[in-house]
Scaffold this active site. Sequence first.
Site, PDB file in Angstrom:
ATOM      1  CG  PHE A 215      -1.902   1.177   1.142  1.00 39.44           C
ATOM      2  CD1 PHE A 215      -3.128   1.017   0.513  1.00 39.44           C
ATOM      3  CD2 PHE A 215      -1.594   2.419   1.665  1.00 39.44           C
ATOM      4  CE1 PHE A 215      -4.024   2.074   0.402  1.00 39.44           C
ATOM      5  CE2 PHE A 215      -2.479   3.492   1.556  1.00 39.44           C
ATOM      6  CZ  PHE A 215      -3.699   3.313   0.932  1.00 39.44           C
ATOM      7  CG  ASP A 324       5.521   4.021   1.792  1.00 32.80           C
ATOM      8  OD1 ASP A 324       5.513   4.712   2.829  1.00 32.80           O
ATOM      9  OD2 ASP A 324       4.506   3.836   1.085  1.00 32.80           O
ATOM     10  CE  LYS A 355      -0.540   5.850   7.536  1.00 34.48           C
ATOM     11  NZ  LYS A 355      -1.976   5.724   7.677  1.00 34.48           N
ATOM     12  CB  THR A 379       0.036  25.474  -3.509  1.00 32.33           C
ATOM     13  OG1 THR A 379      -0.498  25.441  -4.815  1.00 32.33           O
ATOM     14  CG2 THR A 379      -0.163  26.855  -2.894  1.00 32.33           C
TER      15      THR A 379
HETATM   16  C1  LIG Z   1       2.830   2.635   3.807  1.00 32.81           C
HETATM   17  C2  LIG Z   1       1.881   3.717   3.394  1.00 32.81           C
HETATM   18  N1  LIG Z   1       2.200   4.497   2.348  1.00 32.81           N
HETATM   19  C3  LIG Z   1       1.405   5.498   1.946  1.00 32.81           C
HETATM   20  C4  LIG Z   1       0.215   5.754   2.578  1.00 32.81           C
HETATM   21  C5  LIG Z   1      -0.670   6.864   2.082  1.00 32.81           C
HETATM   22  O1  LIG Z   1      -0.711   7.903   2.997  1.00 32.81           O
HETATM   23  P1  LIG Z   1      -1.902   8.967   2.943  1.00 32.81           P
HETATM   24  O2  LIG Z   1      -3.140   8.230   3.326  1.00 32.81           O
HETATM   25  O3  LIG Z   1      -1.490  10.008   3.934  1.00 32.81           O
HETATM   26  O4  LIG Z   1      -1.969   9.497   1.572  1.00 32.81           O
HETATM   27  C6  LIG Z   1      -0.169   4.963   3.678  1.00 32.81           C
HETATM   28  C7  LIG Z   1      -1.448   5.220   4.366  1.00 32.81           C
HETATM   29  O5  LIG Z   1      -1.969   4.432   5.111  1.00 32.81           O
HETATM   30  C8  LIG Z   1       0.682   3.916   4.093  1.00 32.81           C
HETATM   31  O6  LIG Z   1       0.373   3.120   5.121  1.00 32.81           O
END
Ligand SMILES: Cc1ncc(COP(=O)(O)O)c(C=O)c1O
Length: 498
Positions: A215, A324, A355, A379
């Site tokens: 994700f 990530d 987060k 922006t």
């Molecule tokens: C590992 C990871 N990457 C990216 C995201 C996306 O973040 P956002 O919901 O702030 O766009 C999440 C969100 O849960 C995540 O867990």
Amino acid sequence: MALLSHHLTLSLRRNLRLVASGCRYVSQTATKTVSEIEYDAPSMKTPVPGPRSKELTRQLGEIQNVGAINFFCNYEESRGNYLVDADGNRMLDLYTQISSVPLGYNHPALMKALANPNNLSAFVNRPALGILPPENFPEKLTESLLSIAPIGMTRVQTMVCGSCSNENAFKAMFIWYKNKERGTNNPSAEETSSCMINQSPGCPDLSILSFMGAFHGRTFGCLATTHSKVIHKLDIPSLDWPIAPFPRLKYPLEEFVQENAREEARCLEEVEDLIVKWRQKGKPVAGIVIEPIQAEGGDNHASPDFFIKLRSIARKHGCAFHVDEVQTGGGATGKFWAHEHWGTDDPADIISFSKKMLTGGYYHTDEMQPDKGYRIFNTWMGDPSKNLFLSEVLNVIRRENLLEEVTRCGKALLQGLYELQSQYPHLLSRARGQGTFCAVDACNDVTRDNLLVKIRDKGVLLGGCGEKSIRVRPALIFKEYHAHQFLNIFNDVLSEYK
Ligand SMILES: Cc1ncc(COP(=O)(O)O)c(C=O)c1O
């Protein structure tokens, strides 16, 4: 205007009074600031959602889609690890706004930062950071984000959310890849004209390799690398990019070392095959993106050896390596960054976050720096007021040794989950975790969903992930007695489960 400032003053005064006087005493071992404000246990008055939440959901439903709303919250009354809902139910929050609350609710250190007159202009004026940053911006970045920069990274680009951090990190990898391939930053006339009509060579057919179950967000580029749930993807056009299998390991990891190593080797082999195949297809892999623990996709772990080998495969094939840490970063695994558990001093080219960091963004190596302004741009490009809060969060983490606390409490939490799964083997399996970043599987998705509701009705808020997993994501101020509160309630629900 006068009304607004009167309201703000009243609410600040109220919260600061709470900071000063405290409302409940919890335990000798609790950190002083949290124990001063925190409640001592969950307290449930209605099933969740209660009548007020249902009425508010109806009202909001006339304005927006409310299909995902669990219940409405009273954030003024929420404290520390406890979230209070609109019906006055107080729950031990082990989901923390999808793992994004570092210090619980209404933490005194953050209240104090908000009340500091020196910070007011940062809260009131939101700059377009890419063109008109405040004069203290370099100093504030050094104090906040750079003070916890991953090893080997001295540059950071702030953004707003996780998805826009990843989206821009992908762009940085493509720009790096093309400049490397061309051997110059100067595009040809054909490139500059074709890019305006979405055609090659200006818009090259490059790809990013991601993993099944990953994700990385829901915007277009990120979504092409997200493979956790159908609901995120259905009906959205996507890109033909390679998807490798993520290791499906057996837990506890230390009991299945050989078997898990074979599974990881299989996945790494597949990664190399895909890189070769996509190059042959004319869509070379410019970057690889991976989570240190696949979170939304089901709390899937892999070994340090797997990540180190993957990093070297990326280098061997000339691909950038993007880790990530949007969900794993910020301390929940017991280290500030989950990749620190790999024990390497060259973990990645790009590391994205959001987060618990309160601001989005990504760290990167010098090589990933785009060659011109506006190539990575929007922006706001972040929000300096969030850096002020982050500095306070970091002060609390350091002052109260919260990473050690996370490691210690995480052990108690995981031990408790091991005990529950051996007591209820027909209901639970595959307990796993690092720090307090823990999960356990239910026997199927329906049971998982039922367990989550029953546990919530007894005052503990948890999340689901993957097909049938329950994820635990407390704030960094979570203590061992909170773990026992949760485990006792979980045990009650399991023992009554029909
Ligand atoms: C590992 C990871 N990457 C990216 C995201 C996306 O973040 P956002 O919901 O702030 O766009 C999440 C969100 O849960 C995540 O867990």
